[in-house]
Design a protein around this motif. Structure first.
Motif, PDB file in Angstrom:
ATOM      1  N   ARG A  11       4.993   0.631 -22.252  1.00 17.77           N
ATOM      2  CA  ARG A  11       4.946   0.417 -23.700  1.00 17.77           C
ATOM      3  C   ARG A  11       5.627   1.570 -24.437  1.00 17.77           C
ATOM      4  O   ARG A  11       6.354   1.373 -25.414  1.00 17.77           O
ATOM      5  CB  ARG A  11       3.502   0.306 -24.193  1.00 17.77           C
TER       6      ARG A  11
ATOM      7  N   GLY B  15       4.090  -3.952 -32.236  1.00 17.28           N
ATOM      8  CA  GLY B  15       3.088  -3.543 -31.254  1.00 17.28           C
ATOM      9  C   GLY B  15       2.751  -4.621 -30.251  1.00 17.28           C
ATOM     10  O   GLY B  15       2.626  -4.360 -29.041  1.00 17.28           O
TER      11      GLY B  15
ATOM     12  N   ARG C  75       8.773   1.372 -27.019  1.00 19.83           N
ATOM     13  CA  ARG C  75       8.708   1.887 -28.387  1.00 19.83           C
ATOM     14  C   ARG C  75       9.803   2.926 -28.631  1.00 19.83           C
ATOM     15  O   ARG C  75      10.444   2.938 -29.705  1.00 19.83           O
ATOM     16  CB  ARG C  75       7.326   2.481 -28.660  1.00 19.83           C
TER      17      ARG C  75
ATOM     18  N   ASP D 177       1.772  -1.028 -34.320  1.00 22.77           N
ATOM     19  CA  ASP D 177       1.688  -0.229 -33.097  1.00 22.77           C
ATOM     20  C   ASP D 177       0.917   1.069 -33.300  1.00 22.77           C
ATOM     21  O   ASP D 177       0.553   1.728 -32.329  1.00 22.77           O
ATOM     22  CB  ASP D 177       3.109   0.090 -32.602  1.00 22.77           C
ATOM     23  N   GLU D 178       0.679   1.439 -34.566  1.00 27.35           N
ATOM     24  CA  GLU D 178      -0.080   2.646 -34.888  1.00 27.35           C
ATOM     25  C   GLU D 178      -1.120   2.302 -35.950  1.00 27.35           C
ATOM     26  O   GLU D 178      -1.035   2.781 -37.090  1.00 27.35           O
ATOM     27  CB  GLU D 178       0.857   3.740 -35.387  1.00 27.35           C
TER      28      GLU D 178
ATOM     29  N   ARG E  90       7.020   0.066 -35.896  1.00 27.48           N
ATOM     30  CA  ARG E  90       5.577  -0.142 -35.768  1.00 27.48           C
ATOM     31  C   ARG E  90       5.209  -1.621 -35.791  1.00 27.48           C
ATOM     32  O   ARG E  90       4.162  -2.017 -35.281  1.00 27.48           O
ATOM     33  CB  ARG E  90       4.846   0.601 -36.883  1.00 27.48           C
TER      34      ARG E  90
ATOM     35  N   TYR F  52       5.522  -4.974 -27.676  1.00 21.61           N
ATOM     36  CA  TYR F  52       5.533  -3.928 -26.651  1.00 21.61           C
ATOM     37  C   TYR F  52       4.522  -4.244 -25.549  1.00 21.61           C
ATOM     38  O   TYR F  52       4.809  -4.103 -24.358  1.00 21.61           O
ATOM     39  CB  TYR F  52       5.214  -2.561 -27.261  1.00 21.61           C
TER      40      TYR F  52
END
Length: 233
Positions: A215, A59, A219, A3-4, A56, A62
């Protein structure tokens, strides 16, 4: 899917799954939920490197979750789902729930390594919440049902991920009956915590949030799940 993706990950420890799998194996062998709670604590703290890293991993979930929630909300409000998802689902109205769930899952799953898990989670979430013997009817997609579907979706995502991470720890089950009961107990433990943290945020997202806002709410809820699990002894 991270996600990052632009943010460096800490160097993972070679034995980070060991404590989690040991606790999980004990829980499978002994039965009961206390051992599973301890295993979840080790999973969050050690196996996934804590709340700053573990969430994370999801992702893709999400993104698909936001699309799923907005699509079903659109259908429930009399639309076709095409606005949020790009797919016209009007032909599914009146079809058996399991058929509709399968088609929605196929359409909304991402084209990446998480596709299979997300497909299964969407399909199981819809069939778990909507009447199994009924047909896909927009009137069933009430605000409460939508929240329940989203809670079930993320519960299934986490269940799939955690049971996969357990690896050979499943071999400690004395028989198939114990293994099946452990699966049911684990899913329920996950579901309770997901409902606690995702329920309010999903309801907020369904009340008109943009895709990115939705999203972000998902998260934030996952971060809260991890922090709660980290507190388990």
């Amino acid at each position: 899917m991270d996600d990052e993706p632009g943010k460096p990950l800490p160097e993972p420890e070679g034995q980070r799954f060991r404590g989690f799998r040991t606790e999980f194996g004990r829980a499978v062998a002994d039965g009961g939920t206390a051992g599973l709670s301890s295993a979840l604590g080790r999973y969050a703290r050690d196996a996934t490197l804590g709340a700053t890293v573990g969430p994370r991993r999801f992702g893709a979930a999400y993104t698909s979750g936001a699309t799923l929630g907005q699509t079903l909300a659109n259908i429930g409000a009399g639309g076709t789902g095409q606005g949020p998802s790009g797919v016209d689902f009007s032909s599914l109205i009146g079809q058996p729930v399991n058929v509709a769930a399968q088609e929605i899952a196929r359409a909304l799953a991402p084209e990446n390594i998480d596709a299979d898990h997300i497909t299964v989670a969407i399909q199981e979430a819809i069939t778990e919440v909507l009447p199994e013997a009924g047909v896909f009817d927009p009137s069933l997609l009430t605000p409460d049902a939508l929240v329940q579907i989203m809670v079930e979706f993320f519960s299934r995502i986490l269940f799939i991920e955690i049971t996969s991470a357990a690896g050979d720890a499943w071999n400690h089950a004395p028989d198939a009956t114990h293994a099946t009961q452990t699966e049911a107990d684990l899913l329920e433990l996950i579901r309770v915590v997901v409902d606690k943290h995702f329920g309010p945020r999903v309801a907020q997202g369904l009340a008109g949030a943009t895709r990115q806002e939705f999203r972000a709410l998902e998260r934030a809820a996952m971060d809260e799940v991890w922090r709660e699990w980290e507190s388990y002894p």
